[in-house]
Design a protein around this motif. Structure first.
Motif, PDB file in Angstrom:
ATOM      1  N   MET A 157       8.095  49.100  46.849  1.00 21.73           N
ATOM      2  CA  MET A 157       8.057  48.272  48.067  1.00 21.73           C
ATOM      3  C   MET A 157       9.374  47.537  48.226  1.00 21.73           C
ATOM      4  O   MET A 157       9.929  47.438  49.325  1.00 21.73           O
ATOM      5  CB  MET A 157       6.922  47.256  47.986  1.00 21.73           C
ATOM      6  CG  MET A 157       5.581  47.847  48.312  1.00 21.73           C
ATOM      7  SD  MET A 157       4.363  46.521  48.475  1.00 21.73           S
ATOM      8  CE  MET A 157       2.932  47.470  48.876  1.00 21.73           C
ATOM      9  N   LEU A 158       9.886  47.024  47.123  1.00 24.40           N
ATOM     10  CA  LEU A 158      11.161  46.305  47.172  1.00 24.40           C
ATOM     11  C   LEU A 158      12.285  47.251  47.561  1.00 24.40           C
ATOM     12  O   LEU A 158      13.152  46.906  48.358  1.00 24.40           O
ATOM     13  CB  LEU A 158      11.480  45.690  45.808  1.00 24.40           C
ATOM     14  CG  LEU A 158      10.879  44.325  45.543  1.00 24.40           C
ATOM     15  CD1 LEU A 158      11.098  43.936  44.088  1.00 24.40           C
ATOM     16  CD2 LEU A 158      11.507  43.264  46.443  1.00 24.40           C
ATOM     17  N   GLU A 159      12.251  48.446  46.976  1.00 25.09           N
ATOM     18  CA  GLU A 159      13.296  49.414  47.261  1.00 25.09           C
ATOM     19  C   GLU A 159      13.299  49.794  48.735  1.00 25.09           C
ATOM     20  O   GLU A 159      14.349  49.961  49.347  1.00 25.09           O
ATOM     21  CB  GLU A 159      13.106  50.666  46.391  1.00 25.09           C
ATOM     22  CG  GLU A 159      14.347  51.534  46.376  1.00 25.09           C
ATOM     23  CD  GLU A 159      14.175  52.793  45.566  1.00 25.09           C
ATOM     24  OE1 GLU A 159      15.038  53.056  44.714  1.00 25.09           O
ATOM     25  OE2 GLU A 159      13.193  53.531  45.809  1.00 25.09           O
ATOM     26  N   SER A 160      12.100  49.903  49.290  1.00 23.43           N
ATOM     27  CA  SER A 160      11.973  50.232  50.707  1.00 23.43           C
ATOM     28  C   SER A 160      12.551  49.100  51.557  1.00 23.43           C
ATOM     29  O   SER A 160      13.204  49.335  52.569  1.00 23.43           O
ATOM     30  CB  SER A 160      10.501  50.486  50.990  1.00 23.43           C
ATOM     31  OG  SER A 160      10.233  50.354  52.327  1.00 23.43           O
ATOM     32  N   GLU A 161      12.360  47.870  51.124  1.00 26.70           N
ATOM     33  CA  GLU A 161      12.912  46.712  51.828  1.00 26.70           C
ATOM     34  C   GLU A 161      14.450  46.707  51.723  1.00 26.70           C
ATOM     35  O   GLU A 161      15.153  46.357  52.652  1.00 26.70           O
ATOM     36  CB  GLU A 161      12.323  45.432  51.242  1.00 26.70           C
ATOM     37  CG  GLU A 161      12.886  44.144  51.766  1.00 26.70           C
ATOM     38  CD  GLU A 161      12.791  43.978  53.274  1.00 26.70           C
ATOM     39  OE1 GLU A 161      11.914  44.612  53.897  1.00 26.70           O
ATOM     40  OE2 GLU A 161      13.620  43.228  53.826  1.00 26.70           O
ATOM     41  N   LEU A 162      14.949  47.098  50.572  1.00 28.78           N
ATOM     42  CA  LEU A 162      16.394  47.144  50.361  1.00 28.78           C
ATOM     43  C   LEU A 162      17.021  48.207  51.247  1.00 28.78           C
ATOM     44  O   LEU A 162      18.059  47.977  51.870  1.00 28.78           O
ATOM     45  CB  LEU A 162      16.709  47.433  48.887  1.00 28.78           C
ATOM     46  CG  LEU A 162      18.177  47.664  48.526  1.00 28.78           C
ATOM     47  CD1 LEU A 162      18.969  46.375  48.673  1.00 28.78           C
ATOM     48  CD2 LEU A 162      18.308  48.200  47.103  1.00 28.78           C
ATOM     49  N   GLY A 163      16.390  49.365  51.312  1.00 27.92           N
ATOM     50  CA  GLY A 163      16.931  50.462  52.114  1.00 27.92           C
ATOM     51  C   GLY A 163      18.316  50.854  51.633  1.00 27.92           C
ATOM     52  O   GLY A 163      18.558  50.954  50.434  1.00 27.92           O
ATOM     53  N   ASP A 164      19.206  51.009  52.595  1.00 27.64           N
ATOM     54  CA  ASP A 164      20.573  51.417  52.248  1.00 27.64           C
ATOM     55  C   ASP A 164      21.543  50.253  52.259  1.00 27.64           C
ATOM     56  O   ASP A 164      22.755  50.444  52.264  1.00 27.64           O
ATOM     57  CB  ASP A 164      21.049  52.497  53.231  1.00 27.64           C
ATOM     58  CG  ASP A 164      20.308  53.801  52.986  1.00 27.64           C
ATOM     59  OD1 ASP A 164      19.836  54.424  53.966  1.00 27.64           O
ATOM     60  OD2 ASP A 164      20.196  54.178  51.805  1.00 27.64           O
ATOM     61  N   LYS A 165      20.987  49.049  52.267  1.00 30.18           N
ATOM     62  CA  LYS A 165      21.859  47.870  52.304  1.00 30.18           C
ATOM     63  C   LYS A 165      22.551  47.680  50.950  1.00 30.18           C
ATOM     64  O   LYS A 165      22.050  48.115  49.909  1.00 30.18           O
ATOM     65  CB  LYS A 165      21.047  46.616  52.652  1.00 30.18           C
ATOM     66  CG  LYS A 165      20.344  46.716  54.007  1.00 30.18           C
ATOM     67  CD  LYS A 165      19.737  45.380  54.405  1.00 30.18           C
ATOM     68  CE  LYS A 165      18.662  44.987  53.417  1.00 30.18           C
ATOM     69  NZ  LYS A 165      17.352  44.774  53.994  1.00 30.18           N
ATOM     70  N   THR A 166      23.658  46.958  50.983  1.00 25.23           N
ATOM     71  CA  THR A 166      24.376  46.651  49.745  1.00 25.23           C
ATOM     72  C   THR A 166      23.538  45.684  48.896  1.00 25.23           C
ATOM     73  O   THR A 166      23.397  45.847  47.690  1.00 25.23           O
ATOM     74  CB  THR A 166      25.736  45.999  50.070  1.00 25.23           C
ATOM     75  OG1 THR A 166      26.396  46.823  51.022  1.00 25.23           O
ATOM     76  CG2 THR A 166      26.594  45.826  48.837  1.00 25.23           C
ATOM     77  N   TYR A 167      23.055  44.652  49.564  1.00 27.37           N
ATOM     78  CA  TYR A 167      22.197  43.659  48.903  1.00 27.37           C
ATOM     79  C   TYR A 167      20.962  43.490  49.771  1.00 27.37           C
ATOM     80  O   TYR A 167      20.939  43.927  50.919  1.00 27.37           O
ATOM     81  CB  TYR A 167      22.933  42.318  48.786  1.00 27.37           C
ATOM     82  CG  TYR A 167      24.187  42.352  47.955  1.00 27.37           C
ATOM     83  CD1 TYR A 167      25.444  42.158  48.540  1.00 27.37           C
ATOM     84  CD2 TYR A 167      24.125  42.560  46.569  1.00 27.37           C
ATOM     85  CE1 TYR A 167      26.591  42.179  47.765  1.00 27.37           C
ATOM     86  CE2 TYR A 167      25.270  42.587  45.792  1.00 27.37           C
ATOM     87  CZ  TYR A 167      26.504  42.403  46.405  1.00 27.37           C
ATOM     88  OH  TYR A 167      27.641  42.417  45.635  1.00 27.37           O
ATOM     89  N   PHE A 168      19.958  42.799  49.248  1.00 26.23           N
ATOM     90  CA  PHE A 168      18.755  42.556  50.031  1.00 26.23           C
ATOM     91  C   PHE A 168      19.075  41.794  51.307  1.00 26.23           C
ATOM     92  O   PHE A 168      18.448  42.006  52.340  1.00 26.23           O
ATOM     93  CB  PHE A 168      17.711  41.792  49.204  1.00 26.23           C
ATOM     94  CG  PHE A 168      16.934  42.678  48.278  1.00 26.23           C
ATOM     95  CD1 PHE A 168      17.318  42.828  46.959  1.00 26.23           C
ATOM     96  CD2 PHE A 168      15.824  43.380  48.733  1.00 26.23           C
ATOM     97  CE1 PHE A 168      16.612  43.667  46.098  1.00 26.23           C
ATOM     98  CE2 PHE A 168      15.106  44.216  47.878  1.00 26.23           C
ATOM     99  CZ  PHE A 168      15.507  44.363  46.558  1.00 26.23           C
ATOM    100  N   GLY A 169      20.072  40.908  51.232  1.00 25.74           N
ATOM    101  CA  GLY A 169      20.441  40.121  52.405  1.00 25.74           C
ATOM    102  C   GLY A 169      21.376  40.850  53.348  1.00 25.74           C
ATOM    103  O   GLY A 169      21.768  40.328  54.380  1.00 25.74           O
ATOM    104  N   GLY A 170      21.746  42.073  53.025  1.00 22.41           N
ATOM    105  CA  GLY A 170      22.702  42.814  53.856  1.00 22.41           C
ATOM    106  C   GLY A 170      24.014  42.950  53.125  1.00 22.41           C
ATOM    107  O   GLY A 170      24.075  43.480  52.016  1.00 22.41           O
ATOM    108  N   GLU A 171      25.077  42.422  53.752  1.00 22.58           N
ATOM    109  CA  GLU A 171      26.374  42.513  53.100  1.00 22.58           C
ATOM    110  C   GLU A 171      26.599  41.399  52.091  1.00 22.58           C
ATOM    111  O   GLU A 171      27.464  41.501  51.228  1.00 22.58           O
ATOM    112  CB  GLU A 171      27.509  42.491  54.143  1.00 22.58           C
ATOM    113  CG  GLU A 171      27.684  43.806  54.871  1.00 22.58           C
ATOM    114  CD  GLU A 171      27.813  44.989  53.917  1.00 22.58           C
ATOM    115  OE1 GLU A 171      28.694  44.957  53.037  1.00 22.58           O
ATOM    116  OE2 GLU A 171      27.004  45.936  54.020  1.00 22.58           O
TER     117      GLU A 171
END
Lengths: 219, 225
Positions: free
Chosen positions: A134-148
């Motif tokens: 679930m966390l990985e899906s939230e992360l997606g292809d972003k660098t960090y969970f918050g984005g950049e």
């Protein structure tokens, strides 16, 4: 006036690591005081009388308890540099949601993986993998969970990384096989000085777990 | 500041303290909202889609975007509508407020649930444990009208769980979990809460609520046997 910042902590705690990382990210000088959780010090009992747990952040004599509350407190008190939480209220809410998710859903299963056996341990492993996905899906292809930018959710989760080796050994599974993006994210985080300084080596944790089990009286 | 056209919808449940606390916050700030009563035994597609992770109420939908977890929702409401602030301004005071809110939800609530759900010796133990936790809340109220200080704040809103759920179960369970002799401050605080219009407006009506608690208690007992 110089700030006095003390952190009462316990080196293997993934919760304590959050606060360490947050302080390092903001370049705040702090006095790290290792606690013996099997023989709690007067200062720990005085500063966290309700829960008697680490980490406890003591800022100019005033205690702040609970690691995610400490991370937010650090962000609000020392607003310079990189903000851990986004300024947009909706994005902030999402970040807090995932921080809460990590506390409620990710931590529990880890105790079963290293602390239990048989069916209980298997159930813990299954649950843990599900939550990581679930966390990985939230992360997606972003660098960090918050984005950049490295932020609140990254800080909330990264301390678990040094526990991955021992969890994999105990549960007989590979996190990288299940969640390759999450591992890639963790390695990116480890390149940050704040994280490298704050997390112990994986093999220290791996050696520590059997000792911990003996101390708390489980086989 | 220009008025934005807002669509605020709350997926909630009339008897849930977690849902009601969101209503208190929205009402305190004068935010108009649509309430959508959810059947948690037969979850709606909207609920499942809006909170796929936990599949629980309350969920706040603001212009179609979902926010879940009541404490996260309360902070979102405070961040978005700035009038009548719920959390204090000072970072240290905010940290303390957040600490006590979690204490209510993670300690008091969990322990108090056992009072309703268990019987006999197990119930007695749960009553004792709940009282030990409430003694800490009692101390916090000395010299204060509300947990938030002079006026209603974040912790008061969260702790309505104690005032109007835990304390209402006493009548159903037949045990004075929070007797006035032991907890004079808490009783005084409940009276203060009831003087606040927003609170009066937003808590579940007592009779229906007691019936509901009775019914839930029966079903929990059946489950624990």
């Amino acid at each position: 006036m110089a700030d006095e910042v003390i952190l009462l902590d316990y080196w293997p705690s993934m919760f304590g690591m959050r606060t360490r990382v947050a302080l390092e990210e903001k370049n705040i000088k702090f006095d790290y005081r290792e606690q013996d959780l099997f023989n709690k010090s007067p200062i720990l009992l005085e500063m966290n009388p309700v829960h008697k747990k680490i980490p406890v952040l003591i800022h100019n004599g005033k205690p702040v308890c609970e690691s995610l509350i400490q991370v937010e407190y650090i962000d609000e008190t020392w607003p310079g540099g990189n903000s851990f939480l986004p300024s947009d209220p909706y994005q902030r809410a999402q970040a807090k949601f995932w921080g809460d998710f990590i506390d409620k859903k990710v931590y529990g299963p880890t105790r079963l993986i290293w602390g239990a056996k048989g069916e209980e341990q298997e159930a813990g492993t299954k649950e843990f993998i599900e939550m990581l996905k679930m966390l990985e899906s939230e992360l997606g292809d972003k660098t960090y969970f918050g984005g950049e930018t490295f932020g609140y959710v990254d800080i909330a989760m990264i301390g678990f990384y040094c526990w991955f080796d021992v969890l994999e050994k105990c549960g007989n599974f590979s996190i990288e096989a299940e969640c390759p993006k999450l591992i890639a994210w963790a390695k990116r985080c480890m390149k940050r000085e704040s994280v490298a300084k704050s997390l112990p080596d994986s093999d220290k944790i791996t050696k520590f777990v059997p000792e911990l089990k003996k101390k708390i009286g489980i086989e | 500041m220009a008025e934005r056209s807002e669509e605020v919808k709350l997926l909630g449940m009339w008897a849930s303290p977690f849902s009601r606390r969101v209503e208190i916050a929205l009402t305190l700030k004068g935010v108009p909202y649509e309430f959508s009563e959810q059947d948690i035994t037969n979850k709606s597609p909207l609920l499942l889609q809006s909170n796929p992770v936990h599949k629980m109420i309350p969920v706040l939908l603001h212009n179609g975007k979902p926010i879940s977890e009541s404490l996260v929702i309360l902070e979102y409401i405070d961040d978005t509508w700035k009038n009548n602030p719920i959390l204090p301004q000072d970072p240290y005071d905010r940290a303390i407020a957040r600490f006590w809110a979690r204490f209510v939800d993670e300690q008091v609530y969990v322990t108090a649930m056992k009072v309703v759900g268990k019987v006999g010796v197990e119930r007695d133990a749960a009553v004792e444990a709940t009282r030990d936790l409430l003694k800490l809340m009692e101390k916090e109220l000395v010299g204060k009208d509300f947990l938030g200080g002079e006026s209603l704040g974040f912790v008061d809103i969260v702790a309505t769980l104690v005032a109007f759920w835990l304390m209402r179960t006493e009548e159903v369970v037949g045990v004075k979990v929070v007797p006035v002799e032991m907890f004079p401050e808490i009783h005084r605080w409940v009276k203060n809460l009831l003087d606040v219009d927003v609170i009066k407006k937003c808590i579940p009506p007592e009779d229906e609520h007691l019936d509901y608690i009775r019914a839930r208690m029966e079903s929990l007992k059946l489950k624990s046997v």
